[in-house]
Structure formats: structure tokens, C-alpha cells
Design an enzyme around this catalytic site. Structure first.
Site, PDB file in Angstrom:
ATOM      1  N   HIS A 313     159.653 -45.076 -70.309  1.00 26.56           N
ATOM      2  CA  HIS A 313     158.767 -45.708 -71.287  1.00 26.56           C
ATOM      3  C   HIS A 313     157.826 -46.695 -70.612  1.00 26.56           C
ATOM      4  O   HIS A 313     156.636 -46.767 -70.936  1.00 26.56           O
ATOM      5  CB  HIS A 313     159.595 -46.424 -72.355  1.00 26.56           C
ATOM      6  CG  HIS A 313     160.203 -45.507 -73.368  1.00 26.56           C
ATOM      7  ND1 HIS A 313     161.257 -44.666 -73.077  1.00 26.56           N
ATOM      8  CD2 HIS A 313     159.903 -45.290 -74.679  1.00 26.56           C
ATOM      9  CE1 HIS A 313     161.583 -43.980 -74.152  1.00 26.56           C
ATOM     10  NE2 HIS A 313     160.791 -44.325 -75.143  1.00 26.56           N
ATOM     11  N   HIS A 356     167.286 -50.782 -71.331  1.00 22.78           N
ATOM     12  CA  HIS A 356     167.171 -50.628 -69.880  1.00 22.78           C
ATOM     13  C   HIS A 356     167.533 -51.939 -69.208  1.00 22.78           C
ATOM     14  O   HIS A 356     167.345 -53.018 -69.776  1.00 22.78           O
ATOM     15  CB  HIS A 356     165.738 -50.233 -69.481  1.00 22.78           C
ATOM     16  CG  HIS A 356     165.454 -48.769 -69.572  1.00 22.78           C
ATOM     17  ND1 HIS A 356     165.885 -47.867 -68.631  1.00 22.78           N
ATOM     18  CD2 HIS A 356     164.783 -48.051 -70.501  1.00 22.78           C
ATOM     19  CE1 HIS A 356     165.484 -46.646 -68.968  1.00 22.78           C
ATOM     20  NE2 HIS A 356     164.816 -46.736 -70.106  1.00 22.78           N
ATOM     21  N   ASP A 360     165.273 -51.716 -63.894  1.00 23.78           N
ATOM     22  CA  ASP A 360     164.643 -50.437 -64.273  1.00 23.78           C
ATOM     23  C   ASP A 360     163.164 -50.642 -64.618  1.00 23.78           C
ATOM     24  O   ASP A 360     162.297 -49.876 -64.186  1.00 23.78           O
ATOM     25  CB  ASP A 360     165.345 -49.834 -65.493  1.00 23.78           C
ATOM     26  CG  ASP A 360     166.796 -49.504 -65.224  1.00 23.78           C
ATOM     27  OD1 ASP A 360     167.199 -49.561 -64.058  1.00 23.78           O
ATOM     28  OD2 ASP A 360     167.511 -49.197 -66.185  1.00 23.78           O
TER      29      ASP A 360
END
Length: 427
Positions: A313, A356, A360
Site C-alpha cells: 500500500h 504493518h 515495512d
């Protein structure tokens, strides 16, 4: 006063306008003399490349050729003035596109007008009959990875739609492959009872916001619509889309490797990510198709687990932000501000949702921005673009960018014939 009685280099804008009228190019007086204040001095230095490229951007081929012929006739008649200004009579030939031929770069010499043009694999040289030396014709020649060398007009970009189609297949293949790897990774998710969430300063300090991940995806959707609008109106939309596909595909291919090699424990107890087996290969393919068709988004009902190193994302949101800000004029401050706000808020919402780890998101942002900047630095610098090192280490880049001559200008036009007022408004 007759134009012939004055030195061309001393002509005013009005005298240049009179010359254009006499040559039959009265319709370009407003563009050349009023908007761009073309006087006699700049008229002598004008080339076909200037006529075709920005900011003039003439589009009628017959007018371009006829005006180029008139300019060359004027330059030949005033060779003494050209030499005084440091412009050789042949400079206009080198700066503009005078031929549409191709030369092979295998050492064979092709003769033209008493001169000898040779291409040694990296440049096109012109050797005159008087053996006065060699002059580089880099503005006319591009070196391809397949050893062919051809002329291109500076300022005119070939959309090369067939390459854009190839890049589209590339990114769709990578997304499909990523979806399949996510299915495999889900089968290897560590048990939360044995492997609890790893310590994370941000996640341990900020309480989870349940609706935050949906907001992060909403930020990505808005950025996507912004980019699609820019893509629709941009004159060089084929190059933009090709670059987006090649960069996005490369980053996600790297993401496949990282999440397959290392399986991290889930970042929060709220995630129901027990190891799941899909049975046979057909079941895995069905699950991969469901992830691929839903773009891996929770807004479309897709729930994935185990794909933590690194955040997909964040990659998409950051890449779209950089494309929006790169391919819009610097003066569009409002658009740039909105784009960056959406990018930063999207990253915050990903972390606030505890979907996350912080590392990350950080790694995803760093890799995406560096790859975008490196790609565009190479694309905008011809010395790197056509270097042997670039062809060896970045073969896909060399293939996609070998005919893009320098930075892509931000020019816009309405791609449809109707409504007419939009074509007039945008160009």
C-alpha cells in the site's frame, strides 16, 4: 524601408513579421513575433527542431518544411553574419531534423552531399570533404541496444505505444505473480501463540484505529484518480504510463522476493491470520485470482496475511504521489500539496491501523522514492541513458527509454474532438 537594405541580425520584431508575411507565413506572426519576440538575431539561429518542439510546437508538417526551407535560404544568404555570431552555416542542419534515414552502426559509412556520416555505436559523426575534423551529431542519433542507430528530432517524443503495451503486460504479470506468492506466504504465517507481534515503537505507542486502513486505501484511490486525470490530459501519456508500469512492476517483483524469503509474525493480535492451506494448485490459483482482481484491497473484500516485508500500500500511494508531482507544472502548488498530504496521511493510517510494522512502511517508502529518482535521473541524462553500464545493469530501462530524448515536458491537450470548448481550453 526594404528588408534587403538592413542586416538581418539587426531586424526588429516588426521586420521579422514583415518577412514572415512576404514568405507566406502570416498566420505565425502572432506566435513568433508577439508571443515569443523573435527578432532578426534569433531568426538566424532558428531551426526545424525549434519549430517542432516546445514552446512553439508547430504541428502542420507542410508549414514546418516550407518555413524551414525559407530559413535555410535566408541563412545561406547571410553566411557572413552567421560566422560573426559564431554560428556556422551547417549548424542549422545539425540542430534540426534534415533527413529521415537510418544508419547502421556496424562500421559501414554512408555518403551524403560530399560528406561522410559514420556511426560507431555511440555517436553519429559528420566528416566533411575538406577534412576539417569531426563534429558530433548527438542531437540526431540515438543508440539502441540492438546496435541500430537512427535520427530523432530534439523536442519531439515518439509515444511508442507498442512498448507501453509490453510494459502493461509486464506489470499485470507481476501483480498476478505477487498474488500467487501471497497465497503461498499465507500458508506459512507464524502462529501468534508461538510468535507474538514483534516490538515496534510506533505500534506500541499509538493505539489502533480500526477504520484507519480503509482511510489509507481511500487516500490511494484519490491519488489514483488524480493520476488518471493527468494521464488523460498529458500529451505524452504513453511514456508516463509506460514508466509507471515498469517502476511499479519492478518494485512489486522485489516485494515478492522479500516476503517469500522471510515470514514475519503478524503486527497485531487483532489480525486473524492463522496459517491456511488451500489444498491443490487449482485452489491456490483461485485464491490468487481473487486477490489480483480485488487489487489486494480490503475495500474490495480482500484479506491477506503474511505480506509484511514490505508494505505494498505504501508503494502504490508513494509512487502515485511522485508521478502526480513530477508530471504537473511546478506552479501547481495546490495539486502538489494535496498529493503530498494524501501520501503522508495514507502512510500514517497504515501504521495507525496496525496492519504493518514501521520498518515495512519505511523500507517501502525508501525503495519506491529511490527507484523513482534513479530511473528519472538516468532517463533525463543522455550520458547515462545510452551508456554500456545502463544497458547491462538496467536492460529493461534501456529498452523502454532508448528513444526518449531528455526530460518529458509537461504539455497537455484534450484527446477527443468533442466537446470543442475543452479542446480550445486545454489545447
Amino acid at each position: 524601408m526594404a528588408l534587403s537594405e538592413d542586416r538581418v541580425s539587426s531586424w526588429s520584431c516588426k521586420q521579422v513579421a514583415q518577412w514572415l508575411q512576404e514568405e507566406g507565413f502570416g498566420e505565425y506572426v502572432e506566435l513568433l513575433c508577439t508571443q515569443h519576440r523573435l527578432d532578426g538575431l534569433s531568426l538566424l539561429a532558428l531551426t526545424e527542431a525549434d519549430l517542432r518542439g516546445p514552446p512553439l510546437g508547430l504541428t502542420v508538417l507542410g508549414d514546418i518544411k516550407r518555413l524551414t526551407i525559407s530559413l535555410r535560404r535566408l541563412q545561406r544568404q547571410n553566411q557572413a553574419q552567421l560566422e560573426e555570431l559564431g554560428l556556422r552555416p551547417t549548424d542549422s542542419l545539425h540542430a534540426g531534423l534534415s533527413l529521415g534515414n537510418e544508419w547502421s552502426c556496424d562500421g559501414a559509412d554512408r555518403r551524403y552531399n560530399g560528406g561522410e556520416r559514420t556511426c560507431n555505436g555511440t555517436e553519429l559523426r559528420l566528416r566533411n570533404g575538406d577534412r576539417s575534423g569531426y563534429s558530433s551529431g548527438g542531437t540526431l542519433c540515438h543508440t539502441h541496444s540492438n546496435g541500430r542507430c537512427r535520427q530523432n528530432l530534439a523536442g519531439r517524443l515518439d509515444p511508442e505505444v507498442w512498448k507501453t503495451v509490453i510494459s502493461s503486460f509486464y506489470v499485470f504479470f507481476v501483480f498476478g505473480f505477487t498474488s500467487f506468492v501471497m497465497v503461498i506466504v499465507h500458508e506459512r504465517v507464524p502462529d501468534t501463540r508461538t510468535y507474538p507481534p514483534l516490538p515496534d515503537i510506533f505500534l506500541d505507542s499509538v493505539p489502533r484505529i480500526p477504520w484507519a486502513f480503509a482511510m489509507a486505501e481511500a487516500c490511494g484511490v484519490i491519488l489514483c484518480y488524480m493520476f488518471l486525470l493527468i494521464l488523460l490530459l498529458h500529451k505524452h501519456r504513453s511514456i508516463l504510463f509506460r514508466r509507471l508500469c515498469s517502476l511499479m512492476g519492478t518494485v512489486f517483483l522485489l516485494r515478492c522476493c522479500t516476503m517469500f524469503v522471510t515470514s514475519l509474525s503478524v503486527p497485531g493480535q487483532h489480525l486473524k491470520c492463522a496459517s491456511k492451506t488451500y489444498g491443490d494448485t487449482f485452489g491456490k490459483i483461485q485464491r490468487a485470482l481473487a486477490i489480483w482482481s480485488g487489487f489486494g484491497m480490503t475495500l474490495t473484500g480482500v484479506q491477506t496475511c503474511g505480506d509484511y516485508m514490505f508494505s505494498g500500500h505504501t508503494v502504490v500511494i508513494t509512487m502515485l504521489n511522485f508521478f502526480v508531482t513530477e508530471y504537473t507544472p511546478r506552479t501547481w502548488n495546490l495539486i502538489h500539496t494535496i498529493s503530498w498530504v494524501l501520501n503522508l496521511f495514507g502512510i500514517f493510517f497504515i501504521l495507525a491501523a496496525h496492519e504493518h510494522y514501521s520498518i515495512d512502511v519505511f523500507i517501502a517508502f525508501y525503495i519506491t522514492t529511490r527507484l523513482f529518482l534513479y530511473y528519472h535521473t538516468l532517463a533525463n541524462t543522455r550520458a547515462y541513458q545510452h551508456s554500456r553500464r545502463a544497458r547491462i545493469w538496467f536492460p529493461m530501462f534501456s529498452f523502454f527509454e532508448c528513444n526518449v530524448n531528455g526530460p518529458v515536458p509537461n504539455q497537455y491537450h484534450w484527446p477527443f474532438n468533442k466537446p470543442a470548448f475543452m479542446k480550445t481550453l486545454i489545447g
